[in-house]
Scaffold this motif. Sequence first.
Motif, mmCIF file in Angstrom:
data_model
loop_
_atom_site.group_PDB
_atom_site.id
_atom_site.type_symbol
_atom_site.label_atom_id
_atom_site.label_comp_id
_atom_site.label_asym_id
_atom_site.label_seq_id
_atom_site.Cartn_x
_atom_site.Cartn_y
_atom_site.Cartn_z
ATOM 1 N N LYS A 105 106.278 3.525 104.056
ATOM 2 C CA LYS A 105 106.784 4.872 104.433
ATOM 3 C C LYS A 105 105.570 5.927 104.444
ATOM 4 O O LYS A 105 104.640 5.583 103.488
ATOM 5 C CB LYS A 105 107.837 5.303 103.837
ATOM 6 N N SER A 106 105.286 6.621 105.377
ATOM 7 C CA SER A 106 104.397 7.602 105.259
ATOM 8 C C SER A 106 104.537 8.865 104.695
ATOM 9 O O SER A 106 105.437 9.579 104.873
ATOM 10 C CB SER A 106 103.925 7.812 106.854
ATOM 11 N N TYR A 107 103.338 9.173 103.610
ATOM 12 C CA TYR A 107 103.482 10.508 103.105
ATOM 13 C C TYR A 107 102.212 11.016 103.021
ATOM 14 O O TYR A 107 101.331 10.639 103.375
ATOM 15 C CB TYR A 107 103.849 10.062 101.413
ATOM 16 N N LYS A 108 102.305 12.562 102.559
ATOM 17 C CA LYS A 108 101.254 13.322 102.438
ATOM 18 C C LYS A 108 100.690 13.349 101.286
ATOM 19 O O LYS A 108 101.501 13.577 100.197
ATOM 20 C CB LYS A 108 101.643 14.812 103.022
ATOM 21 N N LYS A 109 99.360 12.993 101.084
ATOM 22 C CA LYS A 109 98.789 13.029 99.697
ATOM 23 C C LYS A 109 98.225 14.146 99.252
ATOM 24 O O LYS A 109 97.530 14.698 99.901
ATOM 25 C CB LYS A 109 97.849 11.706 99.785
ATOM 26 N N PHE A 110 98.818 14.747 98.049
ATOM 27 C CA PHE A 110 98.362 15.983 97.433
ATOM 28 C C PHE A 110 97.256 15.690 96.371
ATOM 29 O O PHE A 110 97.492 14.641 95.854
ATOM 30 C CB PHE A 110 99.612 16.660 96.920
ATOM 31 N N LYS A 111 96.505 16.481 96.477
ATOM 32 C CA LYS A 111 95.294 16.357 95.301
ATOM 33 C C LYS A 111 94.897 17.599 95.070
ATOM 34 O O LYS A 111 95.180 18.646 95.413
ATOM 35 C CB LYS A 111 94.076 15.575 96.049
ATOM 36 N N THR A 112 94.219 17.666 93.649
ATOM 37 C CA THR A 112 93.798 18.822 93.264
ATOM 38 C C THR A 112 92.165 19.037 93.191
ATOM 39 O O THR A 112 91.825 17.691 92.850
ATOM 40 C CB THR A 112 94.228 19.259 91.635
ATOM 41 N N LYS A 113 91.625 19.942 93.087
ATOM 42 C CA LYS A 113 90.076 20.108 93.041
ATOM 43 C C LYS A 113 89.425 19.435 91.856
ATOM 44 O O LYS A 113 90.067 19.772 90.407
ATOM 45 C CB LYS A 113 89.570 21.502 92.977
ATOM 46 N N ASP A 114 88.703 18.439 91.979
ATOM 47 C CA ASP A 114 88.085 17.808 90.748
ATOM 48 C C ASP A 114 89.023 16.880 89.893
ATOM 49 O O ASP A 114 88.712 16.639 88.792
ATOM 50 C CB ASP A 114 87.393 18.733 89.932
ATOM 51 N N ASN A 115 90.156 16.911 90.511
ATOM 52 C CA ASN A 115 91.274 15.954 89.719
ATOM 53 C C ASN A 115 91.867 16.718 88.691
ATOM 54 O O ASN A 115 92.447 15.884 87.775
ATOM 55 C CB ASN A 115 90.915 14.739 89.672
ATOM 56 N N LEU A 116 91.616 18.082 88.495
ATOM 57 C CA LEU A 116 92.331 18.862 87.346
ATOM 58 C C LEU A 116 93.295 19.750 87.755
ATOM 59 O O LEU A 116 93.307 20.282 89.028
ATOM 60 C CB LEU A 116 90.989 19.833 86.824
ATOM 61 N N SER A 117 94.085 19.820 86.990
ATOM 62 C CA SER A 117 95.247 20.995 87.104
ATOM 63 C C SER A 117 95.697 21.354 85.734
ATOM 64 O O SER A 117 95.771 20.694 84.740
ATOM 65 C CB SER A 117 96.534 20.038 87.934
ATOM 66 N N ASN A 118 96.482 22.365 85.629
ATOM 67 C CA ASN A 118 97.057 23.032 84.505
ATOM 68 C C ASN A 118 98.525 23.368 84.596
ATOM 69 O O ASN A 118 99.162 23.369 83.830
ATOM 70 C CB ASN A 118 96.239 24.385 84.279
ATOM 71 N N GLY A 119 98.941 23.784 85.758
ATOM 72 C CA GLY A 119 100.312 24.342 85.971
ATOM 73 C C GLY A 119 101.092 23.127 86.338
ATOM 74 O O GLY A 119 100.632 22.194 86.866
ATOM 75 N N ARG A 137 93.101 28.138 86.620
ATOM 76 C CA ARG A 137 93.235 28.280 88.012
ATOM 77 C C ARG A 137 93.234 26.889 88.757
ATOM 78 O O ARG A 137 92.736 25.845 88.018
ATOM 79 C CB ARG A 137 91.954 28.887 88.726
ATOM 80 N N ASP A 138 94.505 26.488 89.530
ATOM 81 C CA ASP A 138 94.703 25.300 90.039
ATOM 82 C C ASP A 138 94.251 25.336 91.723
ATOM 83 O O ASP A 138 94.553 26.563 92.278
ATOM 84 C CB ASP A 138 95.988 24.735 89.984
ATOM 85 N N SER A 139 93.698 24.401 92.242
ATOM 86 C CA SER A 139 93.529 24.220 93.610
ATOM 87 C C SER A 139 94.124 23.073 94.227
ATOM 88 O O SER A 139 93.653 22.057 93.686
ATOM 89 C CB SER A 139 91.959 24.168 93.891
ATOM 90 N N LEU A 140 95.109 23.199 94.984
ATOM 91 C CA LEU A 140 95.936 21.980 95.357
ATOM 92 C C LEU A 140 95.767 21.824 96.984
ATOM 93 O O LEU A 140 95.684 23.252 97.547
ATOM 94 C CB LEU A 140 97.345 22.268 94.911
ATOM 95 N N TYR A 141 95.804 20.646 97.568
ATOM 96 C CA TYR A 141 95.351 20.396 98.844
ATOM 97 C C TYR A 141 95.919 19.276 99.310
ATOM 98 O O TYR A 141 96.204 18.406 98.388
ATOM 99 C CB TYR A 141 94.009 20.519 99.238
ATOM 100 N N LYS A 174 100.069 16.549 91.892
ATOM 101 C CA LYS A 174 98.770 15.711 92.029
ATOM 102 C C LYS A 174 98.806 14.284 92.278
ATOM 103 O O LYS A 174 99.463 13.499 91.339
ATOM 104 C CB LYS A 174 98.041 16.094 90.708
ATOM 105 N N ASN A 175 98.104 13.672 93.311
ATOM 106 C CA ASN A 175 97.841 12.302 93.390
ATOM 107 C C ASN A 175 99.162 11.650 93.735
ATOM 108 O O ASN A 175 99.099 10.370 93.866
ATOM 109 C CB ASN A 175 97.350 11.361 92.260
ATOM 110 N N ASN A 176 100.199 12.276 94.129
ATOM 111 C CA ASN A 176 101.484 11.855 94.608
ATOM 112 C C ASN A 176 101.676 12.020 96.057
ATOM 113 O O ASN A 176 100.892 12.747 96.737
ATOM 114 C CB ASN A 176 102.493 12.447 93.876
#
Length: 267
Positions: free
Chosen positions: A69-83, A55-59, A90-92
């Motif tokens: 330039k202004s961007y929206k920063k994406f992260k995942t819960k606990d900095n973990l991801s599988n998909g 399971r991935d949680s992206l926000y 993540k982190n981009n």
Amino acid sequence: MKRLLLFTFIGLNLFACSSDNEENNTNNPDVVFPVPLQSGNYWTYDVIGNGTNSRDSLYISGDTIIQAKSYKKFKTKDNLSNGFYSTALKNNGVREENQLLLLNGDFSLGQGQTLPIGLDLTLSDFIIFKKNASEGELLSTKSGSFQQTNNNIPMTIEYNLKSKGGVTLNSFNSPNGDSYSEVKTTKIVLNLTVSTVQVINGVPFTITLFPSQDVVTSTQYIAKNIGVVYTKTVTTYTLDSNLAGQLGIPATTNQTQEEFLDTYSVN
């Protein structure tokens, strides 16, 4: 740059879908699909592939400034991801400009793929989605080459990462049974070629170890005012069994990973 160990069993979500899930294909390039990019938005995904479930949680954590330039920063819960999708973002940073979604940062891969190389890849305003793209339209490319040694064999790796426009669907039935209206797809493809130079009697010869192949194909399904609702990633390659033995890798691989939207909150 982030080290992408493609030859270990590291996950990767890429996008592809069968025609059974594509309904009422309008192929209308004028249809626009807003993708919510407000801070605080989140999406959770069930990731299934190669005999594993996760399971991935992206926000979106907020704003970040990259090269003025202004961007929206994406992260995942606990900095973990599988998909693939969550790992790629993540982190981009992602920003919207002229109907485009642009990705800036280290391009990473999720779990589940086996490829014969490692890959360093940094993207700068790589187009990951165009709201009014026509089917098959080339959106962005990132190409290059680098040197790497595997089993004492010096290799030259050439890569080409490209994104393409997909189809426009009035309705889409996800393989998990969920239904969405007004959906558009986008595709990412990674092509690899691997060669080596061997010197025989003082004469250099170039030998192709891994012929040019699209080894990763990933299709994302993006629903209007929701975001990505489904991702299917296929990783596949075939090479000569003798060469595979010398490199210490499987001669063939065919892997599939799917990401299904479970819960979300968007503004």
